[in-house]
Design a protein around this motif. Structure first.
Motif, PDB file in Angstrom:
ATOM      1  N   ASN A  99      39.123  31.600  40.528  1.00 46.79           N
ATOM      2  CA  ASN A  99      40.019  32.494  39.582  1.00 46.79           C
ATOM      3  C   ASN A  99      39.571  33.875  39.821  1.00 46.79           C
ATOM      4  O   ASN A  99      40.293  34.948  39.958  1.00 46.79           O
ATOM      5  N   HIS A 100      38.311  34.113  39.906  1.00 52.69           N
ATOM      6  CA  HIS A 100      37.649  35.590  40.012  1.00 52.69           C
ATOM      7  C   HIS A 100      38.253  36.286  41.170  1.00 52.69           C
ATOM      8  O   HIS A 100      38.422  37.518  41.377  1.00 52.69           O
ATOM      9  N   LEU A 130      35.880  47.387  45.971  1.00 54.69           N
ATOM     10  CA  LEU A 130      36.445  46.257  45.791  1.00 54.69           C
ATOM     11  C   LEU A 130      36.693  45.229  46.649  1.00 54.69           C
ATOM     12  O   LEU A 130      36.168  44.009  46.539  1.00 54.69           O
ATOM     13  N   ALA A 131      36.930  45.635  47.894  1.00 50.03           N
ATOM     14  CA  ALA A 131      36.890  44.523  49.170  1.00 50.03           C
ATOM     15  C   ALA A 131      35.485  44.131  49.399  1.00 50.03           C
ATOM     16  O   ALA A 131      35.700  42.697  49.565  1.00 50.03           O
ATOM     17  N   SER A 156      44.475  33.509  52.925  1.00 48.14           N
ATOM     18  CA  SER A 156      45.136  34.769  52.016  1.00 48.14           C
ATOM     19  C   SER A 156      44.301  35.884  52.019  1.00 48.14           C
ATOM     20  O   SER A 156      44.889  36.988  52.193  1.00 48.14           O
ATOM     21  N   THR A 157      42.944  35.659  51.583  1.00 54.37           N
ATOM     22  CA  THR A 157      42.102  36.737  51.536  1.00 54.37           C
ATOM     23  C   THR A 157      41.992  37.457  52.865  1.00 54.37           C
ATOM     24  O   THR A 157      41.625  38.758  52.627  1.00 54.37           O
ATOM     25  N   ARG A 158      41.679  36.798  53.736  1.00 52.10           N
ATOM     26  CA  ARG A 158      41.481  37.479  55.230  1.00 52.10           C
ATOM     27  C   ARG A 158      42.526  38.394  55.264  1.00 52.10           C
ATOM     28  O   ARG A 158      42.460  39.636  55.869  1.00 52.10           O
ATOM     29  N   LYS A 159      43.984  38.012  55.421  1.00 46.45           N
ATOM     30  CA  LYS A 159      44.954  38.707  55.650  1.00 46.45           C
ATOM     31  C   LYS A 159      45.101  39.867  54.776  1.00 46.45           C
ATOM     32  O   LYS A 159      45.439  41.057  55.379  1.00 46.45           O
ATOM     33  N   LEU A 160      44.620  39.953  53.553  1.00 44.23           N
ATOM     34  CA  LEU A 160      44.786  40.963  52.404  1.00 44.23           C
ATOM     35  C   LEU A 160      43.578  41.988  53.024  1.00 44.23           C
ATOM     36  O   LEU A 160      43.815  43.292  53.112  1.00 44.23           O
ATOM     37  N   ARG A 182      41.853  40.143  44.257  1.00 43.70           N
ATOM     38  CA  ARG A 182      42.638  40.082  45.107  1.00 43.70           C
ATOM     39  C   ARG A 182      44.001  40.893  44.652  1.00 43.70           C
ATOM     40  O   ARG A 182      44.704  41.744  45.146  1.00 43.70           O
ATOM     41  N   GLY A 183      44.310  40.638  43.266  1.00 47.81           N
ATOM     42  CA  GLY A 183      45.551  41.027  42.622  1.00 47.81           C
ATOM     43  C   GLY A 183      45.136  42.788  42.450  1.00 47.81           C
ATOM     44  O   GLY A 183      46.234  43.462  42.703  1.00 47.81           O
TER      45      GLY A 183
END
Length: 165
Positions: free
Chosen positions: A133-134, A43-44, A16-20, A139-140
């Motif tokens: 969680n961090h 941020l990224a 999911s992180t990769r897609k974002l 990501r949000g």
């Protein structure tokens, strides 16, 4: 048993992180919602860097942020951030796979310059909060940055408004 649960979540969420991260266009890298916020690129880069903290979190009882060397790399292009993510996520996966479940309840703390930043707590609690969680929190934020710059957001837990049904 705990390791397998952590690894399963890690693999799913890393995808999911990769897609974002792959959804970030270079044109959005300098955007920041206010003067006190990071840019999209910063941020990224931070999201990619969190995966670099797995070794210290899993294998050391004290993580000294005063001696930690942050290597954000070249954040002038989104593809560079994705490359840094790929490098860090591969190392993090290996650390997790090689971790010893017998140490998951050992006391862990974070310090900087001799000052305690994170109070002592079981390593497993740190893994869930400081690592997992961090990442989800940031990501949000990145989803909001992408939306604010008029970019599409990939589905992380199902389709988004950008997906056609």
């Amino acid at each position: 048993m705990i390791k397998q649960a952590l690894l399963g979540e890690f693999l799913y969420e890393a995808e999911s992180t990769r897609k974002l991260l792959q959804a970030i266009p270079d044109s959005a890298l300098d955007f920041k919602p206010s003067e006190i916020n990071w840019t999209t690129g910063q941020l990224a880069s931070h999201i990619a860097e969190v995966y670099n903290w797995f070794d210290s979190t899993f294998n050391e009882d004290v993580f000294d942020m005063g001696t930690y060397q942050y290597d954000k790399g070249d954040i002038s292009k989104a593809e560079n951030i994705v490359a840094k993510f790929e490098e860090n996520v591969a190392k993090a996966k290996q650390v997790l796979e090689n971790s010893d479940e017998n140490t998951y309840f050992n006391e862990w703390r974070m310090e900087m310059g001799g000052n305690t930043l994170f109070p002592p707590m079981p390593r497993i609690q740190v893994i869930r909060s400081f690592l997992y969680n961090h990442l989800y929190h940031h990501r949000g934020e990145l989803v909001v940055y992408l939306r604010s710059t008029g970019n599409k957001v990939p589905g992380l837990y199902g389709p988004t408004a950008d997906d056609k049904f």
